[in-house]
Design an enzyme around this catalytic site. Structure first.
Site, short mmCIF file in Angstrom:
data_model
loop_
_atom_site.label_atom_id
_atom_site.label_comp_id
_atom_site.label_asym_id
_atom_site.label_seq_id
_atom_site.Cartn_x
_atom_site.Cartn_y
_atom_site.Cartn_z
N ASP A 63 4.29 -3.13 4.84
CA ASP A 63 4.30 -4.02 6.11
C ASP A 63 4.53 -3.33 7.39
O ASP A 63 3.84 -3.32 8.42
CB ASP A 63 5.18 -5.16 5.84
CG ASP A 63 4.80 -5.95 4.75
OD1 ASP A 63 3.77 -5.80 4.05
OD2 ASP A 63 5.76 -6.47 4.21
P1 ADP Z 1 4.27 -0.36 -0.03
O1 ADP Z 1 5.40 -0.89 0.60
O2 ADP Z 1 2.94 -1.41 0.37
O3 ADP Z 1 4.05 -0.14 -1.44
P2 ADP Z 1 4.30 2.36 0.46
O4 ADP Z 1 5.33 2.54 -0.57
O5 ADP Z 1 3.22 3.31 0.47
O6 ADP Z 1 3.76 0.77 0.83
O7 ADP Z 1 5.09 2.92 1.76
C1 ADP Z 1 4.23 2.83 3.18
C2 ADP Z 1 5.01 3.85 4.12
O8 ADP Z 1 6.30 3.96 4.00
C3 ADP Z 1 4.39 5.53 3.53
O9 ADP Z 1 3.33 5.57 3.58
C4 ADP Z 1 5.57 6.05 4.21
O10 ADP Z 1 5.23 6.48 5.77
C5 ADP Z 1 6.71 5.19 4.20
N1 ADP Z 1 7.78 5.62 3.18
C6 ADP Z 1 7.84 4.80 2.05
N2 ADP Z 1 8.87 5.58 1.26
C7 ADP Z 1 9.31 6.27 2.06
C8 ADP Z 1 10.60 7.34 2.09
N3 ADP Z 1 11.31 7.39 0.91
N4 ADP Z 1 10.86 8.25 3.08
C9 ADP Z 1 9.84 8.17 4.09
N5 ADP Z 1 9.06 7.20 4.28
C10 ADP Z 1 8.54 6.38 3.25
MG MG Z 2 2.43 -3.11 0.97
#
Ligand code: ADP
Ligand code: MG
Ligand code: MG
Length: 365
Positions: free
Chosen positions: A320
């Protein structure tokens, strides 16, 4: 002469009708929810047959979770609702009076809490208010880096397109240049999404949709497929991309191939290409843009600056927050690469806090 001059003056400088709405370039639509977030373990997830990283709509058998959440020592109650988190985050980044959010809530203390949280960010809400239904709730079950979301939509389920059509609300729609729709809302009012999609396409405005959860492409395939033709931007994570591929028989698990397929689907507004953005947690963010006139794709990958383990508080709302930064980038006129970078920045800032929140004093990109 004086009276003529002053009446001409007042004619010229009369504020236009709905002048208060003349900012607000970004309109968001979704399901406003209060998040009940707590730490739990694999046994508790197993008891309710929940996956560690998922989002579902609560069935009867899940309702005790909301009672049990109240007993949890680690419980935090925060404003949630995926698109509302994105709207708050985009407003956090953009100048005052940039974002307005639509959804449906009850007339209760939970709605008051949402309104207060949004006000803190300067997010304008134009809620539809249900007299006899409670504000929706989302239990966010945290197990380490994973989050399982169980939602009781309640009042959020009663949003109607007619709310958007009220003159005081439609003025925001007419004035906006960008729309962001939470895919979760496909279970509520596909009509409202279609209404905004048509308006955006007819007026060459930017229309963005998030898949939100694997169950959307799985079980709400038809309303999703009916909305995609309006989309200039589609944002989703890797498991939603995989669920889309499976439910649409794409016979591939390759995110670039899936993105290419979605990018190339028919499009109503031919004045803009479609860009698909797939985030993959700490793995690179993938973007695919399809240019119909050249029948060609632009494919890019953007590495994630992974946070040190000890800095990650919880990843609830990472996607989000990514969408918040990404949409804010588009509103600010940034290009795709810059908007993705702003999205990744917003996500990294948000996951260092409990819940789908953003830090105060404000951090800047
Ligand atoms: P969702 O919450 O919809 O599952 P994601 O897990 O793909 O989405 O996370 C969205 C974005 O958050 C990623 O593309 C990244 O930029 C950031 N993100 C997620 N985990 C990390 C992390 N451990 N360190 C830095 N950025 C992160
Ligand atoms: Mg999501
Ligand atoms: Mg994820």
């Amino acid at each position: 002469h004086v009276s003529i001059t002053s009446s001409i003056h007042s004619l010229i400088f009369q504020p236009p009708l709905f002048s208060k709405t003349m900012s607000y370039p970004l309109v968001c639509l979704g399901n406003p929810l209060l998040d009940l977030q707590f730490d739990t373990n694999a046994e508790y997830l197993a008891k309710y047959a929940l996956k560690a990283d998922d989002a579902i709509l609560a069935e009867e058998k899940h309702l005790p979770i909301f009672e049990e959440a109240i007993q949890e020592k680690s419980l935090v109650v925060v404003a949630g609702g995926a698109a509302q988190n994105t709207a708050r985050g985009a407003q956090y980044i953009l100048p005052a009076d940039s974002v307005v959010y639509f959804g449906s809530v009850g007339k209760d203390v939970y709605a008051d809490k949402l309104i207060a949280a949004n006000a803190q960010y300067g997010l304008k809400t134009q809620y539809m208010v249900q007299e006899n239904t409670a504000t929706g709730k989302c239990a966010a079950l945290i197990t380490g880096k994973h989050r399982s979301l169980v939602t009781d939509l309640a009042a959020a389920n009663e949003f109607k397109a007619s709310h958007l059509e009220k003159p005081e609300n439609w003025a925001f729609v007419e004035n906006a240049k960008f729309f962001y729709i939470g895919g979760f809302h496909l279970t509520v009012s596909p009509e409202a999404i279609q209404l905004l999609g048509k308006h955006a396409a007819e007026n060459n405005k930017v229309f963005a949709l998030n898949f939100s959860a694997p169950f959307i492409p799985q079980f709400f395939k038809d309303p999703l497929d009916a909305s995609v033709p309006y989309c200039d931007y589609i944002v989703a994570n890797e498991s939603e991309a995989a669920a889309y591929a499976e439910s649409h028989g794409l016979n591939t698990t390759d995110v670039v191939e899936i993105a290419k397929h979605v990018a190339k689907l028919p499009k109503v507004n031919t004045q803009r290409p479609r860009t698909v953005v797939f985030t993959q947690g700490t793995l690179p963010t993938v973007t695919v843009t399809y240019h119909a006139e050249k029948d060609s794709f632009d494919v890019s990958e953007y590495a994630v600056k992974e946070l040190a383990q000890e800095k990650v508080v919880d990843t609830n709302g990472a996607g989000d927050a990514f969408a918040a930064g990404f949409m804010a980038g588009l509103v600010e006129g940034k290009d795709l690469a810059q908007s993705v970078d702003l999205g990744q920045w917003a996500a990294s800032v948000s996951i260092q806090l409990v819940g789908p929140s953003y830090p105060f004093p404000k951090q800047t990109y």
